[in-house]
Design a protein around this motif. Sequence first.
Motif, PDB file in Angstrom:
ATOM      1  N   LEU A 263     -17.329  16.898 -14.346  1.00  0.00           N
ATOM      2  CA  LEU A 263     -18.595  17.539 -14.009  1.00  0.00           C
ATOM      3  C   LEU A 263     -19.753  16.780 -14.651  1.00  0.00           C
ATOM      4  CD1 LEU A 263     -19.877  19.968 -12.568  1.00  0.00           C
ATOM      5  CD2 LEU A 263     -19.579  21.275 -14.666  1.00  0.00           C
ATOM      6  N   THR A 264     -20.777  16.534 -13.867  1.00  0.00           N
ATOM      7  CA  THR A 264     -21.948  15.806 -14.357  1.00  0.00           C
ATOM      8  C   THR A 264     -22.441  16.351 -15.691  1.00  0.00           C
ATOM      9  OG1 THR A 264     -22.680  15.241 -12.122  1.00  0.00           O
ATOM     10  CG2 THR A 264     -24.347  15.268 -13.827  1.00  0.00           C
ATOM     11  N   GLY A 265     -22.683  15.462 -16.627  1.00  0.00           N
ATOM     12  CA  GLY A 265     -23.202  15.858 -17.929  1.00  0.00           C
ATOM     13  C   GLY A 265     -22.133  16.207 -18.941  1.00  0.00           C
ATOM     14  N   SER A 266     -20.868  16.207 -18.524  1.00  0.00           N
ATOM     15  CA  SER A 266     -19.777  16.601 -19.420  1.00  0.00           C
ATOM     16  C   SER A 266     -19.226  15.400 -20.175  1.00  0.00           C
ATOM     17  CB  SER A 266     -18.641  17.240 -18.614  1.00  0.00           C
ATOM     18  OG  SER A 266     -18.019  16.280 -17.780  1.00  0.00           O
ATOM     19  N   ALA A 267     -18.418  15.694 -21.206  1.00  0.00           N
ATOM     20  CA  ALA A 267     -17.749  14.630 -21.957  1.00  0.00           C
ATOM     21  C   ALA A 267     -16.792  13.860 -21.057  1.00  0.00           C
ATOM     22  CB  ALA A 267     -17.000  15.235 -23.145  1.00  0.00           C
ATOM     23  N   ASN A 268     -16.127  14.560 -20.131  1.00  0.00           N
ATOM     24  CA  ASN A 268     -15.202  13.890 -19.216  1.00  0.00           C
ATOM     25  C   ASN A 268     -15.912  12.928 -18.278  1.00  0.00           C
ATOM     26  OD1 ASN A 268     -12.997  15.104 -20.316  1.00  0.00           O
ATOM     27  ND2 ASN A 268     -12.430  16.288 -18.505  1.00  0.00           N
ATOM     28  N   ALA A 269     -17.121  13.279 -17.865  1.00  0.00           N
ATOM     29  CA  ALA A 269     -17.886  12.369 -17.008  1.00  0.00           C
ATOM     30  C   ALA A 269     -18.163  11.064 -17.749  1.00  0.00           C
ATOM     31  CB  ALA A 269     -19.190  13.022 -16.560  1.00  0.00           C
ATOM     32  N   GLN A 270     -18.492  11.156 -19.035  1.00  0.00           N
ATOM     33  CA  GLN A 270     -18.728   9.952 -19.826  1.00  0.00           C
ATOM     34  C   GLN A 270     -17.438   9.166 -20.014  1.00  0.00           C
ATOM     35  OE1 GLN A 270     -21.666   8.573 -20.815  1.00  0.00           O
ATOM     36  NE2 GLN A 270     -20.326   6.843 -21.389  1.00  0.00           N
TER      37      GLN A 270
ATOM     38  N   MET B 156     -30.626  10.073 -15.360  1.00  0.00           N
ATOM     39  CA  MET B 156     -30.655  11.396 -15.967  1.00  0.00           C
ATOM     40  C   MET B 156     -30.058  12.409 -14.983  1.00  0.00           C
ATOM     41  SD  MET B 156     -31.832  10.936 -18.987  1.00  0.00           S
ATOM     42  CE  MET B 156     -32.093  12.635 -19.507  1.00  0.00           C
ATOM     43  N   VAL B 157     -29.148  13.232 -15.490  1.00  0.00           N
ATOM     44  CA  VAL B 157     -28.406  14.133 -14.601  1.00  0.00           C
ATOM     45  C   VAL B 157     -28.423  15.563 -15.130  1.00  0.00           C
ATOM     46  CG1 VAL B 157     -26.874  12.275 -13.819  1.00  0.00           C
ATOM     47  CG2 VAL B 157     -26.208  13.682 -15.791  1.00  0.00           C
ATOM     48  N   PRO B 158     -28.183  16.547 -14.258  1.00  0.00           N
ATOM     49  CA  PRO B 158     -28.125  17.934 -14.700  1.00  0.00           C
ATOM     50  C   PRO B 158     -26.894  18.182 -15.581  1.00  0.00           C
ATOM     51  CG  PRO B 158     -28.299  17.773 -12.303  1.00  0.00           C
ATOM     52  CD  PRO B 158     -27.990  16.413 -12.807  1.00  0.00           C
TER      53      PRO B 158
ATOM     54  N   LYS C 153     -18.410  39.144 -13.083  1.00  0.00           N
ATOM     55  CA  LYS C 153     -18.847  38.697 -14.398  1.00  0.00           C
ATOM     56  C   LYS C 153     -18.644  37.195 -14.509  1.00  0.00           C
ATOM     57  CE  LYS C 153     -18.118  39.313 -19.378  1.00  0.00           C
ATOM     58  NZ  LYS C 153     -17.312  39.980 -20.422  1.00  0.00           N
ATOM     59  N   GLN C 154     -19.703  36.485 -14.839  1.00  0.00           N
ATOM     60  CA  GLN C 154     -19.611  35.045 -15.069  1.00  0.00           C
ATOM     61  C   GLN C 154     -20.619  34.653 -16.135  1.00  0.00           C
ATOM     62  OE1 GLN C 154     -20.228  33.884 -10.930  1.00  0.00           O
ATOM     63  NE2 GLN C 154     -22.349  33.293 -11.335  1.00  0.00           N
ATOM     64  N   SER C 155     -20.302  33.582 -16.877  1.00  0.00           N
ATOM     65  CA  SER C 155     -21.106  33.231 -18.049  1.00  0.00           C
ATOM     66  C   SER C 155     -21.626  31.804 -18.005  1.00  0.00           C
ATOM     67  CB  SER C 155     -20.284  33.444 -19.323  1.00  0.00           C
ATOM     68  OG  SER C 155     -19.074  32.704 -19.270  1.00  0.00           O
ATOM     69  N   CYS C 156     -21.826  31.271 -16.805  1.00  0.00           N
ATOM     70  CA  CYS C 156     -22.288  29.888 -16.662  1.00  0.00           C
ATOM     71  C   CYS C 156     -23.717  29.713 -17.210  1.00  0.00           C
ATOM     72  CB  CYS C 156     -22.224  29.484 -15.197  1.00  0.00           C
ATOM     73  SG  CYS C 156     -22.807  30.757 -14.056  1.00  0.00           S
ATOM     74  N   LYS C 157     -24.052  28.458 -17.514  1.00  0.00           N
ATOM     75  CA  LYS C 157     -25.354  28.185 -18.100  1.00  0.00           C
ATOM     76  C   LYS C 157     -25.800  26.761 -17.795  1.00  0.00           C
ATOM     77  CE  LYS C 157     -27.877  28.390 -22.498  1.00  0.00           C
ATOM     78  NZ  LYS C 157     -27.779  28.689 -23.960  1.00  0.00           N
ATOM     79  N   LYS C 158     -27.087  26.615 -17.544  1.00  0.00           N
ATOM     80  CA  LYS C 158     -27.675  25.296 -17.317  1.00  0.00           C
ATOM     81  C   LYS C 158     -28.407  24.857 -18.587  1.00  0.00           C
ATOM     82  CE  LYS C 158     -30.540  22.678 -14.066  1.00  0.00           C
ATOM     83  NZ  LYS C 158     -31.285  21.929 -15.075  1.00  0.00           N
ATOM     84  N   TYR C 159     -28.179  23.586 -18.970  1.00  0.00           N
ATOM     85  CA  TYR C 159     -28.788  23.018 -20.161  1.00  0.00           C
ATOM     86  C   TYR C 159     -29.791  21.938 -19.751  1.00  0.00           C
ATOM     87  CZ  TYR C 159     -24.902  25.346 -22.529  1.00  0.00           C
ATOM     88  OH  TYR C 159     -24.008  26.285 -23.000  1.00  0.00           O
ATOM     89  N   GLU C 160     -30.402  21.317 -20.731  1.00  0.00           N
ATOM     90  CA  GLU C 160     -31.330  20.216 -20.462  1.00  0.00           C
ATOM     91  C   GLU C 160     -30.585  19.039 -19.831  1.00  0.00           C
ATOM     92  OE1 GLU C 160     -34.690  20.146 -20.877  1.00  0.00           O
ATOM     93  OE2 GLU C 160     -34.504  22.288 -21.370  1.00  0.00           O
ATOM     94  N   ASP C 161     -31.277  18.264 -19.020  1.00  0.00           N
ATOM     95  CA  ASP C 161     -30.687  17.070 -18.414  1.00  0.00           C
ATOM     96  C   ASP C 161     -30.184  16.117 -19.494  1.00  0.00           C
ATOM     97  OD1 ASP C 161     -31.453  18.157 -16.039  1.00  0.00           O
ATOM     98  OD2 ASP C 161     -32.958  16.641 -15.541  1.00  0.00           O
ATOM     99  N   VAL C 162     -29.150  15.347 -19.138  1.00  0.00           N
ATOM    100  CA  VAL C 162     -28.590  14.387 -20.087  1.00  0.00           C
ATOM    101  C   VAL C 162     -28.518  13.001 -19.446  1.00  0.00           C
ATOM    102  CG1 VAL C 162     -27.247  16.149 -21.284  1.00  0.00           C
ATOM    103  CG2 VAL C 162     -26.205  14.880 -19.398  1.00  0.00           C
ATOM    104  N   LEU C 163     -28.364  11.990 -20.283  1.00  0.00           N
ATOM    105  CA  LEU C 163     -28.253  10.616 -19.800  1.00  0.00           C
ATOM    106  C   LEU C 163     -26.834  10.332 -19.342  1.00  0.00           C
ATOM    107  CD1 LEU C 163     -29.510   7.762 -19.502  1.00  0.00           C
ATOM    108  CD2 LEU C 163     -28.748   7.307 -21.857  1.00  0.00           C
ATOM    109  N   SER C 164     -26.720   9.770 -18.151  1.00  0.00           N
ATOM    110  CA  SER C 164     -25.424   9.313 -17.664  1.00  0.00           C
ATOM    111  C   SER C 164     -25.634   7.971 -16.954  1.00  0.00           C
ATOM    112  CB  SER C 164     -24.786  10.348 -16.735  1.00  0.00           C
ATOM    113  OG  SER C 164     -23.437  10.003 -16.467  1.00  0.00           O
ATOM    114  N   TYR C 165     -24.621   7.562 -16.169  1.00  0.00           N
ATOM    115  CA  TYR C 165     -24.669   6.197 -15.615  1.00  0.00           C
ATOM    116  C   TYR C 165     -23.976   6.091 -14.269  1.00  0.00           C
ATOM    117  CZ  TYR C 165     -25.454   5.368 -20.598  1.00  0.00           C
ATOM    118  OH  TYR C 165     -25.930   5.428 -21.882  1.00  0.00           O
TER     119      TYR C 165
END
Length: 456
Positions: A53-60, A84-86, A245-257
Motif C-alpha cells: 500500500l502506498t506510503g507503507s513500509a512494504n511499499a518502500q 509524494m504519495v498519500p 465499524k472501521q478504524s482507517c485513517k489518512k496521514y500526511e503525504d510521504v516521500l516514495s519513488y
Amino acid sequence: MKKRFILLGLYSCFGFCQSTDEQQLKDIYQQALTNSECYSWLDHLTNTIGGRLTGSANAQKAVDYTQSELQKLGLDRVYLQEVMVPHWERGAKETAYIEISKKKISVPVCALGMSVATPEKGILAEVIEVHSIKELETLGTEKIKGKIVFFNRPMENALIEPMEAYRGAGDQRGSGPREASKYGAIGVIVRSLSLRLDDFPHTGATRYGDIPKTQYIPGAAISTKGAELLSKSLKVNPHLKFFLKQSCKKYEDVLSYNVIGEIKGTEHPEKIMVVGGHLDSWDLGTGAQDDGAGVVQSMEVLRLFKILNYKPKNTIRAVLFMNEENGVRGGNKYNEQAQANKENHIFALESDSGGFTPRGFTIDADDTSLAKIQGWKPLFEPYQLHLFMKGHSGSDVEPLKSDRIVKVGLKPDTQRYFDYHHAANDTFEAVNKRELELGAAAMASLMYLMDQYGID
C-alpha cells in the motif's frame, strides 16, 4: 513461385522483415518460457514483501528490492524518481453485521481505500438500498438522512468484456460516499466489484472531492454474497439495521519513488520507449495480479533484451510506477519530469490487467499507427495473440504526453481478473507461471517491433 512472390510482397507491406522478425520473436519466447526470472521476482514481491500500500513500509521494501534486481541486469542506468504519495492505513479489521430482531448476522466487509473511520463504537442504522447515484436524488434527504446507503448495482454480467462491466459499476465505489453524504447518510456500503459470488470483499479508492471534511462519511465494500444476503433480508424486513465499524485513517503525504531501469538507444537515444506496471498494491492480499504481474513482466522485458544481446535503436525504460491505486501520482510525476526534461517519448506499453494468458493489445494511437501495429498480427499468430484493437492503454501511461506517441496496454484474458482484484485472495498462488511468462514474451515482442519500425 508466383504465389510465393505475392506473399512476400504482402509481408513487406506490413512493415517488417518476415524471416528476421519471426526468428527474433521465437528467441524471445524461447527465453521467456525456459529461462525467465519474472515468476521468482513475483514470489519475492508477494510472499516475502507482501501487500504494498502506498506510503507503507512494504511499499518502500518493494522499491528497494526492484531497484536492486534491475541493477543486477547490467542496464545502462537504474534510478529512483521522487514522488509524494498519500499515506492511508486500514487499521484494525473491520466488523459488520445485519441486525434483525436482535439477531446479528456477520457479513464480510472492508473499508474503501481513503475512507474515513466510523466513530469508535461503530454505526448502527437502518439501510436504504439503491442501484445508482442518480437514485439518491430521487429519494432525497427525507428518505436517506440518518441511514446507511447500500449501493447494490452488480457488474453487468451480460457484457463479454469484464473491464467494461467494471467501469460501468465503479462510480458507486468512487463517488458513493461523497454523493450519499449530501443527503444526510451516515455511511455507505458498496457491493464488491466482482463477477463472482464469494465472501471476499473488494476494496478500492473512494474520493470525497471538494465537500467539507465535516461531511465525510465512512464507506465500505461488502462481499457479493453479503450483498445478496443483505438485499434479500431487506425485502423481508425493510427496517432491519446494519452495523459497521472501521478504524482507517489518512496521514500526511510521504516521500516514495518510481523505480526506473534503462537501456540506452544505439541510434536514437533521444527517443524513449516505456514499458511498465505499478509497484503499489492494496493491502488485503499481496498484489500478485494487481499489479505485481505487470511489474515483473516489465522487468523481464529488459532482462530478455539483455540476455539476447539485443541492442535497441531507441532508449527503452522499464518504469515501475508508485501510487496507481489511490492517486496515479507516479504516472503524473513521470510525465511532469518528462515534460520538464523535454523528453521525446514515442511509445508506452503498460501491463495492469493481471498475469493471465495474453490475447493481444489495446492500442491508443492514430489510425496510421494502429494500422501499422495491426499489420504485425501474422507474427503473433503462432503465439495465439489475435486482438489488436483500439482502446485504453493504462492509468499510469495515460498522462504521458509527447509530440507523437503510441500507447498500448497488454490485453490478457480478464474473465477471472475481478475474482481477485483488490481482494484478499490476490496472492501469488492466483498467478500461473506459464501465463505470466507468455505475457512478458508478448510485451517484449511488441517492444522489439516498435523499436525496429517505430511510428511513421
